[in-house]
Design a protein around this motif. Structure first.
Motif, mmCIF file in Angstrom:
data_model
loop_
_atom_site.group_PDB
_atom_site.id
_atom_site.type_symbol
_atom_site.label_atom_id
_atom_site.label_comp_id
_atom_site.label_asym_id
_atom_site.label_seq_id
_atom_site.Cartn_x
_atom_site.Cartn_y
_atom_site.Cartn_z
ATOM 1 N N UNK A 142 0.817 -1.216 0.000
ATOM 2 C CA UNK A 142 0.000 0.000 0.000
ATOM 3 C C UNK A 142 0.855 1.271 0.000
ATOM 4 N N UNK A 143 2.002 1.176 -0.628
ATOM 5 C CA UNK A 143 2.890 2.314 -0.818
ATOM 6 C C UNK A 143 4.113 1.834 -1.550
ATOM 7 N N UNK A 144 4.611 2.607 -2.515
ATOM 8 C CA UNK A 144 5.728 2.111 -3.324
ATOM 9 C C UNK A 144 7.084 2.697 -2.919
ATOM 10 N N UNK A 145 7.090 3.580 -1.896
ATOM 11 C CA UNK A 145 8.338 4.175 -1.418
ATOM 12 C C UNK A 145 9.101 4.904 -2.519
ATOM 13 N N UNK A 146 8.397 5.332 -3.551
ATOM 14 C CA UNK A 146 9.002 6.170 -4.581
ATOM 15 C C UNK A 146 8.671 7.629 -4.280
ATOM 16 N N UNK A 147 9.246 8.512 -5.068
ATOM 17 C CA UNK A 147 9.124 9.938 -4.786
ATOM 18 C C UNK A 147 8.363 10.621 -5.917
ATOM 19 N N UNK A 148 7.321 11.364 -5.531
ATOM 20 C CA UNK A 148 6.426 11.961 -6.526
ATOM 21 C C UNK A 148 5.984 13.355 -6.097
ATOM 22 N N UNK A 149 5.692 14.166 -7.079
ATOM 23 C CA UNK A 149 4.953 15.405 -6.841
ATOM 24 C C UNK A 149 3.483 15.058 -6.974
ATOM 25 N N UNK A 150 2.768 15.052 -5.868
ATOM 26 C CA UNK A 150 1.365 14.636 -5.890
ATOM 27 C C UNK A 150 0.409 15.819 -5.954
ATOM 28 N N UNK A 151 0.866 16.907 -6.538
ATOM 29 C CA UNK A 151 -0.036 18.008 -6.865
ATOM 30 C C UNK A 151 -0.428 18.907 -5.718
ATOM 31 N N UNK A 152 0.398 18.980 -4.686
ATOM 32 C CA UNK A 152 0.016 19.770 -3.514
ATOM 33 C C UNK A 152 0.104 21.276 -3.756
ATOM 34 N N UNK A 153 1.135 21.725 -4.472
ATOM 35 C CA UNK A 153 1.429 23.163 -4.524
ATOM 36 C C UNK A 153 1.300 23.729 -5.927
ATOM 37 N N UNK A 154 0.683 24.902 -5.991
ATOM 38 C CA UNK A 154 0.597 25.651 -7.246
ATOM 39 C C UNK A 154 1.786 26.597 -7.311
ATOM 40 N N UNK A 155 2.839 26.174 -7.976
ATOM 41 C CA UNK A 155 4.040 26.999 -8.096
ATOM 42 C C UNK A 155 4.195 27.436 -9.545
#
Length: 376
Positions: A259-272
């Motif tokens: 239930x988690x892949x321990x990879x690193x992602x931008x999951x769309x939290x911030x509008x930059x």
């Protein structure tokens, strides 16, 4: 003449008082290195095999830090002992609490004197299955290397490792435990590396694998409710839905059994406006790659109902808020994960998805005496 003698006497008294030595600094504030001494007792640690159900992945073992019965028990004591923090006033367990699946229930981690950090406390459950770097940003390649940092961080335990080692070497108990775990023969051989390796051994044993989901799917001893089944089949696990489809499809990043892949992602939290504008660059700070800015670890959803608030900065207080975020579909930043597409959920679907997420709670984890304080 008499007046001169009086003046001289007063001057001598004043000078003597001003030259009085300062009171000695307490040992806790400025400890002295203890005398090196021999350690007696058993020195042959017993190897330990992790208890992992066959439906979980194989653990990622560290050949440089083999698990032993004595090492795990030493690490458990160090994990719960406030001797590790400044002035013996803070422990690893103050931020990683068993009843919260080894998180702390805060948006931002709170260290010594209530000092707030910059990120949320991560759960340390099922770290044995992590093949990538540790921390939200993957800054540490090995679990024991990660354990060095909190002791020194002024926002966490705020202590000098030399002070910790002095206390451990002086202890009436720890030298024999270090000898039993690592075969050392003198107190001077108690080192930072051995201490954090013991803590990592204990953390490797904190395995969660007995949730309602596990008992339904793998152990065949329970059944999903109608609501949980709807959340699982129609919303969470949708393997035949392609990337980019407007559907929750949580399993793309949080698939069973981990239930988690321990990879690193931008999951769309911030509008930059650009990749350089993230206030916390996450993986990018570690890798040096601009395209990694704003990427953070995909954590496990096991015990997710116990680990609020959510995200690396604890910005969402509830799972409902998390679902609302993903439903909104991110901000279109160029390195956002392609699964951040947005979707709609009616009230029934949202309740079903939340019910399924609740089924990932392992009640036995928070009561397992193997992971609890040895001092209680």
């Amino acid at each position: 003449m008499q007046r001169i003698l009086v003046v001289l006497a007063l001057a001598i008294l004043f000078f003597s008082a001003s030259c009085e030595p300062d009171p000695p600094i307490s040992c806790d504030t400025c400890p002295e290195e203890p005398v090196d001494r021999a350690i007696s007792g058993p020195s042959t640690p017993l190897g330990y095999s992790l208890e992992v159900p066959d439906y979980l992945p194989a653990p990622v073992l560290d050949e440089a830090n083999p698990l032993t019965v004595e090492g795990i028990e030493l690490g458990r004591r160090l994990f719960y002992d406030k001797i590790m923090g400044r002035d013996s006033a803070f422990a690893c367990a103050d931020c990683h609490q068993q009843d919260k699946a080894f998180t702390d229930g805060r948006a931002l981690a709170a260290g010594i004197d209530g000092r707030l950090g910059t990120r949320s406390t991560m759960s340390i459950v099922n770290l044995a299955f992590n093949p990538n770097g540790f921390h939200w940003d993957g800054a540490f390649g090995k679990l024991w290397e990660q354990a060095i940092h909190p002791v020194e961080n002024m926002l966490e335990m705020d202590e000098d490792w030399e002070n910790v080692l002095i206390r451990l070497r002086r202890s009436d108990d720890y030298p024999e435990r270090f000898r039993a775990a690592f075969g050392i023969s003198r107190t001077s051989e108690i080192t930072q590396e051995l201490a954090v390796k013991a803590i990592a051994q204990f953390e490797m044993t904190i395995i969660s694998a007995d949730s309602h989901f596990d008992r339904v799917v793998y152990q065949n001893s329970e059944f999903f409710t109608e609501e949980e089944q709807l959340g699982a089949d129609s919303l969470f696990f949708v393997e035949d839905v392609p990337v980019g489809t407007l559907h929750p499809g949580c399993g793309h990043c949080h698939n069973a059994p981990s239930f988690g892949d321990n990879r690193f992602k931008n999951n769309g939290l911030d509008a930059v406006s650009s990749l350089d504008d993230f206030s916390d660059k996450g993986l990018g700070e570690v890798s040096g790659s601009r395209f990694d800015n704003g990427k953070f670890r995909t954590p496990t959803l096991r015990n997710i109902a116990l680990t609020s608030p959510y995200m690396h900065d604890g910005r969402f207080a509830t799972l409902e808020e998390v679902l609302d975020h993903y439903a909104a579909g991110g901000h279109g930043v160029e390195n956002e994960d392609p699964n951040i597409t947005g979707f709609s959920l009616n009230d029934r679907q949202k309740a079903a998805l939340l019910a399924f997420l609740e089924s990932l709670t392992d009640e036995s984890l928070i009561e397992d005496s193997r992971f609890s304080s040895p001092f209680e």
